[in-house]
Write an enzyme that holds these catalytic residues in place. Structure first.
Site, short mmCIF file in Angstrom:
data_model
loop_
_atom_site.label_atom_id
_atom_site.label_comp_id
_atom_site.label_asym_id
_atom_site.label_seq_id
_atom_site.Cartn_x
_atom_site.Cartn_y
_atom_site.Cartn_z
N THR A 1 33.15 17.49 -5.48
CA THR A 1 34.01 16.50 -5.30
C THR A 1 34.30 15.56 -4.92
O THR A 1 35.23 14.37 -4.58
CB THR A 1 34.77 17.33 -4.00
OG1 THR A 1 34.09 17.17 -2.64
CG2 THR A 1 35.05 18.77 -4.33
N LYS B 1 47.87 16.40 0.69
CA LYS B 1 46.86 16.83 0.75
C LYS B 1 45.78 17.59 1.14
O LYS B 1 45.66 17.14 1.89
CB LYS B 1 46.42 16.05 -0.48
CG LYS B 1 46.37 14.77 -2.09
CD LYS B 1 45.58 14.49 -2.86
CE LYS B 1 45.10 13.09 -1.77
NZ LYS B 1 44.31 12.69 -2.58
N GLY C 1 34.93 11.82 -5.60
CA GLY C 1 36.26 11.51 -6.98
C GLY C 1 37.92 12.11 -7.10
O GLY C 1 38.17 12.20 -7.49
N THR C 2 37.80 13.25 -6.03
CA THR C 2 38.97 13.98 -6.23
C THR C 2 40.03 13.31 -5.99
O THR C 2 40.68 13.55 -6.83
CB THR C 2 38.83 15.15 -5.45
OG1 THR C 2 38.28 14.88 -4.34
CG2 THR C 2 37.46 16.08 -5.58
N GLY C 3 40.04 12.38 -4.21
CA GLY C 3 41.58 11.80 -4.72
C GLY C 3 41.73 11.12 -5.70
O GLY C 3 43.38 10.88 -6.49
N CYS C 4 41.00 10.38 -6.08
CA CYS C 4 41.03 9.49 -7.54
C CYS C 4 41.83 9.63 -8.70
O CYS C 4 42.56 9.48 -9.33
CB CYS C 4 40.17 8.79 -8.13
SG CYS C 4 39.29 7.29 -6.68
#
Length: 267
Positions: free
Chosen positions: A207, A174, A209-212
């Site tokens: 942004t 990412k 919590g984008t990875g979760c």
């Protein structure tokens, strides 16, 4: 039949990341989400003020209870915090034969650490080889490999290949922590770069919590039977919509959450 996905992760009291983000994402994408809580955090959009790991036997009991009864089609793994928790999860899912999405959560958006240094090696050795897909951001990939952050697409591919060599089935590198006006994510498998996903870098601080959200959206797609590449592409599209709509929420005073239900507004 209802598609079921299981998230194994920490709880975010602010509701924007962790278990809460995972379940919102799965619901928004039409998948039934079950959960195993590995840690409780005192957290909001500005800081993580406390982390309490759940006892290992309770984590194991949660996993056993879910897998014994629910027809889980995919598992997403997030925050694990300690070596003992990592080993417990690895042992508990040893017999699971469906896809596993491993998001190596190490640092919150606020900058607070969520994975103890001693746990990094255990994550690399015990869980990374079980991952159908590993979804690190640039700092996480570098920490797993003990190298500097990737600084170019070629570096990203090289690090993805190094993570594949450690046992991951596929790696989604990412690029949100990179530079430039466009974010680049690369899906890399042993066959090479399978997809390059791009999106404009949005001028927003919301942004959290984008990875979760991305990893649980991929798990939701896999639970519905989508091929990996398609699940990644659909999850990327969903996340970009959630980021675009994030400023509509106006939650908190720091890094606010993305809008998980942007397709069915209002919040």
């Amino acid at each position: 039949m209802t598609a079921i996905a299981l998230t194994i992760a920490g709880s975010d009291s602010g509701g924007g990341a962790g278990i809460q983000a995972d379940l919102k994402t799965m619901s928004a994408l039409g998948v039934y989400g079950a959960s195993v809580i590995t840690a409780v955090t005192a957290q909001n959009t500005r800081a993580v003020t406390s982390v309490h790991g759940i006892p290992a036997q309770v984590i194991r009991a949660q996993i056993d209870a879910v897998l014994d009864d629910l027809n889980v089609k995919a598992i997403k793994i997030g925050m694990l915090a300690t070596p003992e928790i990592i080993s417990t999860v690895a042992d508990a899912i040893a017999g699971f034969d469906g896809p596993i999405v491993l998001d190596p959560v190490m640092v919150a958006k606020s900058g607070d650490a969520l994975l103890a240094e001693a746990a990094v090696a255990n994550l690399r050795d015990r869980l990374l080889p079980r991952a159908t897909l590993l979804t690190p951001n640039l700092p996480e990939a570098a920490r797993l490999l003990r190298v500097a952050d990737a600084d170019s697409p070629d570096d990203m591919v090289a690090q993805a290949q190094a993570l594949l060599a450690l046992g991951a089935g596929a790696v989604l590198m990412k690029g949100g922590h990179g530079r430039g006006t466009v974010c680049h994510d690369l899906l890399v498998t042993p066959a090479g770069v399978r997809a390059e996903l791009t999106a404009p870098r949005r001028a927003t601080k919301n942004t959290h919590g984008t990875g979760c959200t991305l990893s649980s959206a991929i798990a939701a797609g896999l639970a519905k039977g989508l091929p990996l590449k398609c699940a990644v592409q659909e999850a990327h599209t969903y996340l970009q919509g959630a980021i675009i709509a994030a400023d509509d929420l106006q939650v908190g005073h720091g890094h606010g959450p993305v809008h998980h239900f942007h397709r069915v507004r209002p919040a």
